[in-house]
Write an enzyme that holds these catalytic residues in place. Structure first.
Site, PDB file in Angstrom:
ATOM      1  N   GLU A  77      -6.579   6.258   2.523  1.00  0.00           N
ATOM      2  CA  GLU A  77      -7.560   7.351   2.428  1.00  0.00           C
ATOM      3  C   GLU A  77      -8.115   7.715   3.812  1.00  0.00           C
ATOM      4  OE1 GLU A  77      -9.648   5.190  -0.764  1.00  0.00           O
ATOM      5  OE2 GLU A  77      -9.588   7.084  -1.864  1.00  0.00           O
ATOM      6  N   GLY A  82      -8.083   2.272   0.567  1.00  0.00           N
ATOM      7  CA  GLY A  82      -9.004   2.943   1.478  1.00  0.00           C
ATOM      8  C   GLY A  82      -8.374   3.209   2.834  1.00  0.00           C
TER       9      GLY A  82
HETATM   10  C1  3H9 Z   1      -9.766   0.180  -2.247  1.00  0.00           C
HETATM   11  O1  3H9 Z   1      -9.305   0.409  -1.158  1.00  0.00           O
HETATM   12  C2  3H9 Z   1     -10.757   1.045  -2.943  1.00  0.00           C
HETATM   13  C3  3H9 Z   1     -10.952   2.378  -2.285  1.00  0.00           C
HETATM   14  O2  3H9 Z   1     -10.005   3.322  -2.716  1.00  0.00           O
HETATM   15  C4  3H9 Z   1     -12.275   2.989  -2.659  1.00  0.00           C
HETATM   16  C5  3H9 Z   1     -13.504   2.361  -2.185  1.00  0.00           C
HETATM   17  C6  3H9 Z   1     -14.722   3.178  -2.448  1.00  0.00           C
HETATM   18  N1  3H9 Z   1      -9.964  -6.940   0.891  1.00  0.00           N
HETATM   19  O3  3H9 Z   1      -2.038 -10.948   0.712  1.00  0.00           O
HETATM   20  P1  3H9 Z   1      -2.190 -11.827   1.883  1.00  0.00           P
HETATM   21  C7  3H9 Z   1      -7.091 -10.982   2.243  1.00  0.00           C
HETATM   22  S1  3H9 Z   1      -9.313  -1.228  -3.080  1.00  0.00           S
HETATM   23  C8  3H9 Z   1     -10.330  -8.200   1.172  1.00  0.00           C
HETATM   24  O4  3H9 Z   1      -2.007 -13.282   1.704  1.00  0.00           O
HETATM   25  P2  3H9 Z   1       0.099 -10.617   3.126  1.00  0.00           P
HETATM   26  C9  3H9 Z   1      -6.436 -11.903   1.222  1.00  0.00           C
HETATM   27  O5  3H9 Z   1      -7.338 -12.266   0.210  1.00  0.00           O
HETATM   28  C10 3H9 Z   1      -8.245  -2.103  -1.971  1.00  0.00           C
HETATM   29  N2  3H9 Z   1      -9.449  -9.173   1.505  1.00  0.00           N
HETATM   30  O6  3H9 Z   1      -1.311 -11.334   3.128  1.00  0.00           O
HETATM   31  C11 3H9 Z   1      -6.020 -13.055   2.096  1.00  0.00           C
HETATM   32  O7  3H9 Z   1      -7.155 -13.860   2.318  1.00  0.00           O
HETATM   33  P3  3H9 Z   1      -7.025 -15.453   2.461  1.00  0.00           P
HETATM   34  C12 3H9 Z   1      -6.885  -1.530  -1.937  1.00  0.00           C
HETATM   35  C13 3H9 Z   1      -8.162  -8.845   1.528  1.00  0.00           C
HETATM   36  O8  3H9 Z   1       0.456 -10.461   4.533  1.00  0.00           O
HETATM   37  C14 3H9 Z   1      -5.655 -12.385   3.412  1.00  0.00           C
HETATM   38  O9  3H9 Z   1      -6.296 -11.107   3.393  1.00  0.00           O
HETATM   39  N3  3H9 Z   1      -6.024  -2.363  -1.131  1.00  0.00           N
HETATM   40  C15 3H9 Z   1      -7.720  -7.565   1.239  1.00  0.00           C
HETATM   41  O10 3H9 Z   1       1.020 -11.286   2.175  1.00  0.00           O
HETATM   42  C16 3H9 Z   1      -4.165 -12.191   3.592  1.00  0.00           C
HETATM   43  O11 3H9 Z   1      -3.663 -11.518   2.447  1.00  0.00           O
HETATM   44  C17 3H9 Z   1      -5.267  -3.329  -1.658  1.00  0.00           C
HETATM   45  O12 3H9 Z   1      -5.252  -3.543  -2.841  1.00  0.00           O
HETATM   46  C18 3H9 Z   1      -8.687  -6.578   0.903  1.00  0.00           C
HETATM   47  N4  3H9 Z   1      -8.351  -5.310   0.630  1.00  0.00           N
HETATM   48  O13 3H9 Z   1      -0.183  -9.170   2.487  1.00  0.00           O
HETATM   49  C19 3H9 Z   1      -4.431  -4.130  -0.696  1.00  0.00           C
HETATM   50  N5  3H9 Z   1      -6.372  -7.537   1.334  1.00  0.00           N
HETATM   51  O14 3H9 Z   1      -6.169 -15.660   3.661  1.00  0.00           O
HETATM   52  C20 3H9 Z   1      -4.475  -5.571  -1.048  1.00  0.00           C
HETATM   53  C21 3H9 Z   1      -6.006  -8.775   1.696  1.00  0.00           C
HETATM   54  O15 3H9 Z   1      -8.439 -15.924   2.592  1.00  0.00           O
HETATM   55  N6  3H9 Z   1      -3.794  -6.416  -0.085  1.00  0.00           N
HETATM   56  N7  3H9 Z   1      -7.069  -9.565   1.815  1.00  0.00           N
HETATM   57  O16 3H9 Z   1      -6.371 -15.903   1.181  1.00  0.00           O
HETATM   58  C22 3H9 Z   1      -2.470  -6.587  -0.057  1.00  0.00           C
HETATM   59  O17 3H9 Z   1      -1.724  -5.979  -0.789  1.00  0.00           O
HETATM   60  C23 3H9 Z   1      -1.927  -7.626   0.889  1.00  0.00           C
HETATM   61  O18 3H9 Z   1      -2.966  -8.507   1.215  1.00  0.00           O
HETATM   62  C24 3H9 Z   1      -1.331  -7.069   2.201  1.00  0.00           C
HETATM   63  C25 3H9 Z   1      -0.990  -8.264   3.141  1.00  0.00           C
HETATM   64  C26 3H9 Z   1      -0.048  -6.312   1.868  1.00  0.00           C
HETATM   65  C27 3H9 Z   1      -2.293  -6.175   2.906  1.00  0.00           C
END
Ligand code: 3H9
Length: 695
Positions: free
Chosen positions: A116, A113
């Protein structure tokens, strides 16, 4: 120029301030600025504010903290908040329809998102370290806020397919080259973004991603099938990659307004399926695995500046490479010069192969190898902060090494064993400092496989655990804490599968049938394909005259697996397998000798005896406290053994199947499995109470 704070940051994660005639919209929603409800609401309010204020001529959207919006808030999925207005598709449309130019100022990771939102902005600027990506596919989804329709219009169909269907992000430079980024910013992002906004504020008409046709006009329709063909193996079993491909294809066939409706439909289909649930569960499971329950809050990690590795074989070499690649110096010790040379030679070769694929530069190869000190004596490890023993699996040998390390290692050094089965407490007892001893079970090839089982001994000190878990992240591993038991989590669960698979051979199944059932289930290979790859001779007693099972019989005639061109299968010179009549005969002879009556075996029986038994073993691991949580077991199986992530892992899969069904299947097979099997009480209780292993 004056800056006026319009919205206090405390009331909303979104604050605004004016810099001249540019409205700066700032998100502050740690940890990753996920686009939860409050953020979405704040963004819409900020755009409305800009629209309503004649003195605002342009808008910059930026984020505080570690990153630009990293996507929709996945923790809202499945809750009413996900559907609370404004939803993300509306937010992005409101941004794009702003009559004042909106510039996205990107640092960190603009993912899902977040990407997006950036696409909906009229312009995008980014720092060189920024990344852009649409990783929704990894959550079993597709970009559902216009991403599949805007992205190809901006970067072209091929790039959009690659990004959406694989989910892999691209760097800012690549994003600039493909047109996703309009300007790369060296220096302070927001002031430069404001300057950029001032440059473009009078440009008309406003460039809108959704209205562009130039990048998608004349798309060769063959590009989609070619892409499917190229990625067929990787996408096997997954629903989301195909839905992503279809959505991108729609962008080339229909106007934007119709395309987004198709996108929405595909998104909702995926969202309501079991694969998306499994993949989202796994996303959080992976992150939860890093957390250790019950440690004192003030536990601080020890400093690890230098690592020692004992053994320069396949494991020792692979383990060392992890640290070298992360810039941590390694002293590697072997007993003989030729073994040491061979080991370091293999490491260099592996690095050079990576460089040949363009994933490393020649300089980086030299840098990594430059951090390696090969030595022949254990005394060379005296200044190491962490020493990992990676010699062969023999308790006496390991105890001797740890006894010696006790006299050599400096105080406070962590002493780790890479054992895959043996008792860490027994190893620790051969030292005077059992608190410093821990298991670090890497999976082969250790420089590639992401899983690390961290084995917590009875006396392992909390700060040792915290250090090793932190270090795992630094070397890009996913670490899971396991207790001391034979085979820990992964290999322990492999055992019942192996026992039943071998018995099924005698009872009438063929290696091909058993392997097929596992591959159709989604595993990369079945138990016998795995045995042939790893070596049928692993653990063999090496006495060709002593034949106690089918494996011994194969080893005795040199059928050691792929490395000998024959194992459970025959292999041609390109290592392509075919069923072996000879093996079939050996199996039948054995069955006759053992008095096993052969019969037709159903695929369902194979599932019940090889997969349900794994779930049962997982439940035992849980009830004995050998894993902290069911999701840790799933992380081990997905990252260590290729369990299909779209099934979440064995424990999540059992929950989706329904625990009563698992119990029923096991009861059906209980008699055939005989004394090799016993029920986990936890499994029985949970099935009885209608509970699940996972949330
Ligand atoms: C989407 O966008 C759908 C849309 O197209 C359409 C909608 C209609 N949400 O990974 P980390 C939390 S789908 C909630 O350890 P890093 C994670 O759980 C989404 N929480 O850090 C963790 O929590 P905790 C598409 C999230 O520095 C904390 O943040 N996006 C989200 O190693 C730290 O995360 C993705 O798939 C989230 N989206 O890496 C991106 N993201 O500390 C998914 C993270 O309590 N995220 N958290 O355990 C990532 O790839 C990595 O987290 C990122 C940071 C690279 C951002």
């Amino acid at each position: 120029m004056t800056e006026v704070l319009d919205t206090p940051a405390t009331t909303s994660p979104i604050s605004t301030r004016k810099h001249g005639d540019v409205l700066i919209v700032l998100s502050n929603s740690p940890p990753v600025n996920a686009l939860g409800h409050a953020v979405r609401e704040g963004l819409v309010a900020a755009i409305e504010q800009a629209q309503g204020d004649d003195s605002v001529k342009a808008v910059v959207i930026a984020c505080e903290g570690q990153t630009f919006f990293a996507g929709a808030d996945v923790s809202e999925f499945g809750t009413p908040k996900a559907f609370a207005q404004p939803m993300l598709p509306q937010v992005v449309d409101i941004i794009e329809n702003s009559t004042k130019p909106v510039v996205a100022a990107v640092h960190g990771t603009a993912l899902g998102g977040g990407c997006e939102v950036a696409l909906a902005c009229h312009y995008r600027v980014a720092v060189p370290t920024a990344k852009f990506g649409t990783p929704e596919v990894k959550l079993g989804l597709l970009p559902g806020a216009g991403g599949t329709q805007r992205l190809p219009r901006v970067v072209g169909v091929k790039k959009a397919l690659e990004m959406c269907a694989t989910g892999n992000p691209i760097g800012a430079k690549a994003a600039f080259d493909c047109g996703l980024v309009d300007r790369l910013i060296e220096g302070d992002l927001i002031p430069h973004a404001v300057a950029y906004a001032e440059e473009v504020r009078d440009v008309t008409p406003l460039p809108k991603s959704s209205e562009r046709q130039d990048r998608i006009a004349d798309t060769d329709p063959g590009v989609f099938d070619a892409f499917r063909k190229d990625h067929g193996r990787k996408f096997r079993g997954f629903d989301a990659p195909e839905a992503n491909i279809q959505a991108v294809k729609v962008a080339t066939e229909k106007p934007y307004a119709e395309g987004v409706l198709d996108e929405r439909k595909l998104f909702m289909e995926l969202m309501s399926g079991t694969q998306a649930k499994a993949q989202q569960y796994f996303f959080f499971s992976e992150r939860k695995a890093a957390k250790i329950d019950g440690l004192p809050d003030d536990t601080r990690p020890r400093s690890i500046q230098k690592v020692g590795v004992i053994g320069a074989g396949t494991m020792g070499g692979g383990i060392s490479m992890n640290f070298l690649s992360a810039g941590i110096p390694v002293t590697i010790v072997e007993m003989a010069q030729d073994a040491l040379d061979r080991g370091t030679g293999v490491m260099r070769k592996n690095y050079e192969a990576t460089a040949a694929k363009g994933r490393m530069t020649a300089d980086q190869v030299e840098q990594a190898m430059g951090l390696l000190t090969p030595k022949l004596e254990l005394e060379a490890l005296a200044d190491c902060d962490l020493i990992i023993e990676a010699v062969y699996e023999n308790m006496d040998v390991k105890k001797e090494i740890f006894g010696k390390l006790d006299t050599i290692a400096k105080p406070g050094a962590i002493l780790a064993s890479n054992t895959s089965y043996l008792n860490i407490d027994e190893i620790a007892a051969s030292t005077s400092r059992p608190g410093d001893v821990v298991g670090m079970h890497f999976f082969s090839p250790a420089n590639i496989m992401k899983l690390l089982e961290v084995v917590r001994g009875a006396k392992t000190a909390p700060d040792v655990l915290v250090t090793v878990m932190g270090l795992a992240k630094k070397i890009k591993k996913v670490a899971v804490v396991a207790g001391v038991c034979h085979g820990f989590i992964g290999n322990r669960m492999l055992m019942p599968r192996q026992v039943e698979a071998t018995k099924l051979l005698l009872e009438g199944a063929s290696p091909e049938q058993i392997d097929r059932v596992h591959v159709e289930f989604g595993m990369p290979m079945g138990p016998f394909q795995m045995a042939d790859l790893a070596g049928v001779d692993i653990g063999w007693h090496r006495d060709p005259s002593r034949i106690e099972n089918v494996r011994d019989a194969l080893c005795a005639i040199d059928r050691w697996g792929q490395k000998k061109g024959a194992g459970f299968y025959d292999y041609d010179d390109k290592r392509r397998p075919s069923p072996s009549p000879k093996v079939q005969q050996i199996i039948e002879d054995f069955a006759a000798k053992e008095g096993v009556e052969r019969r037709e075996i159903s695929d369902q029986e194979i599932i019940e005896r090889t997969l349900y038994t794994m779930v049962n073993e997982g439940a035992k691991i849980l009830e004995e406290g050998m894993a902290q949580r069911a999701s840790d077991i799933d992380v081990v199986w997905v990252y260590g053994y290729g369990w299909p992530v779209y099934r979440g892992g064995p424990m999540f899969w059992a929950d989706t199947e329904g625990l009563p069904k698992i119990v029923e299947g096991l009861k059906r097979q209980e008699q055939r499995m005989g004394s090799d099997f016993s029920f986990s009480q936890l499994l029985l209780d949970k099935a009885e109470r209608g509970e699940k292993f996972t949330r």
